[in-house]
Design a protein around this motif. Structure first.
Motif, PDB file in Angstrom:
ATOM      1  N   ALA A 167      41.268  46.592  40.816  1.00  0.00           N
ATOM      2  CA  ALA A 167      40.098  46.490  41.694  1.00  0.00           C
ATOM      3  C   ALA A 167      39.967  45.078  42.251  1.00  0.00           C
ATOM      4  CB  ALA A 167      38.838  46.875  40.924  1.00  0.00           C
ATOM      5  N   PHE A 168      40.152  44.081  41.382  1.00  0.00           N
ATOM      6  CA  PHE A 168      40.086  42.679  41.819  1.00  0.00           C
ATOM      7  C   PHE A 168      41.176  42.387  42.833  1.00  0.00           C
ATOM      8  CE2 PHE A 168      41.271  38.150  40.789  1.00  0.00           C
ATOM      9  CZ  PHE A 168      40.203  37.571  41.451  1.00  0.00           C
ATOM     10  N   ASP A 169      42.378  42.893  42.588  1.00  0.00           N
ATOM     11  CA  ASP A 169      43.507  42.622  43.476  1.00  0.00           C
ATOM     12  C   ASP A 169      43.329  43.300  44.828  1.00  0.00           C
ATOM     13  OD1 ASP A 169      46.030  41.260  43.677  1.00  0.00           O
ATOM     14  OD2 ASP A 169      46.963  43.249  43.796  1.00  0.00           O
ATOM     15  N   PHE A 170      42.833  44.542  44.845  1.00  0.00           N
ATOM     16  CA  PHE A 170      42.658  45.260  46.103  1.00  0.00           C
ATOM     17  C   PHE A 170      41.508  44.705  46.935  1.00  0.00           C
ATOM     18  CE2 PHE A 170      44.595  49.197  43.940  1.00  0.00           C
ATOM     19  CZ  PHE A 170      45.877  48.764  44.255  1.00  0.00           C
ATOM     20  N   MET A 171      40.469  44.178  46.269  1.00  0.00           N
ATOM     21  CA  MET A 171      39.317  43.669  47.006  1.00  0.00           C
ATOM     22  C   MET A 171      39.501  42.225  47.473  1.00  0.00           C
ATOM     23  SD  MET A 171      35.931  45.151  45.273  1.00  0.00           S
ATOM     24  CE  MET A 171      36.240  46.023  43.769  1.00  0.00           C
ATOM     25  N   ALA A 172      40.047  41.383  46.620  1.00  0.00           N
ATOM     26  CA  ALA A 172      40.100  39.952  46.941  1.00  0.00           C
ATOM     27  C   ALA A 172      41.471  39.480  47.405  1.00  0.00           C
ATOM     28  CB  ALA A 172      39.669  39.142  45.721  1.00  0.00           C
ATOM     29  N   HIS A 173      42.532  40.200  47.092  1.00  0.00           N
ATOM     30  CA  HIS A 173      43.905  39.820  47.416  1.00  0.00           C
ATOM     31  C   HIS A 173      44.209  38.372  47.007  1.00  0.00           C
ATOM     32  CE1 HIS A 173      44.349  43.545  49.565  1.00  0.00           C
ATOM     33  NE2 HIS A 173      43.283  43.277  50.296  1.00  0.00           N
TER      34      HIS A 173
END
Length: 140
Positions: A73-79
């Motif tokens: 979730a962190f990776d998909f939202m904040a990249h």
């Protein structure tokens, strides 16, 4: 010395607090994960307690699933760049594992006490070495 009847305590409560599963008062662990020889409050012998690698396996599995969902979730939202994961995510997962390992071990020992866990005893059912194959047939 007379035997005192102890009420049945919640395994979740005594386990999460790392207290004696019989009296709920004495500490269960010495140090971080070492189980005591006996309870200093009621004298319960902890020799029955052998959670082995169970707490580590379940904690790693639980934290791994929750951590991977949070990581994705962190990776998909904040990249973020990979170094952010090394600095933030990896220490966070490590802290989550270390924070939950001790209470989980206490809970497993409490469950072993309540369910009267004992080492396994193997008994023969009498069909080993009789010369018969599967389903009782003799090999030709």
């Amino acid at each position: 010395m007379t035997d005192v009847a102890f009420p049945r305590l919640s395994t979740l409560s005594t386990g999460l607090r790392c207290r004696c599963p019989r009296c709920g008062e004495g500490p269960l662990l010495t140090g971080y994960l070492t189980i005591r020889e006996s309870c200093p409050a009621c004298g319960l012998d902890y020799s029955f307690a052998d959670p082995a690698d169970g707490p580590a396996f379940f904690v790693m599995s639980l934290v791994g699933v929750i951590g991977m969902v949070a990581l994705m979730a962190f990776d998909f939202m904040a990249h973020p760049p990979i170094w952010v994961h090394l600095v933030v995510t990896l220490p966070l997962l490590t802290l989550m594992c270390l924070a939950t390992l001790r209470p989980f071990k206490g809970w497993m020992v409490s469950e072993q006490y309540v369910h009267k866990a004992a080492p396994p005893v193997w008994e023969s059912i009498g069909k080993h070495g009789t010369g018969t194959g599967p389903r009782g047939r003799r090999p030709d």
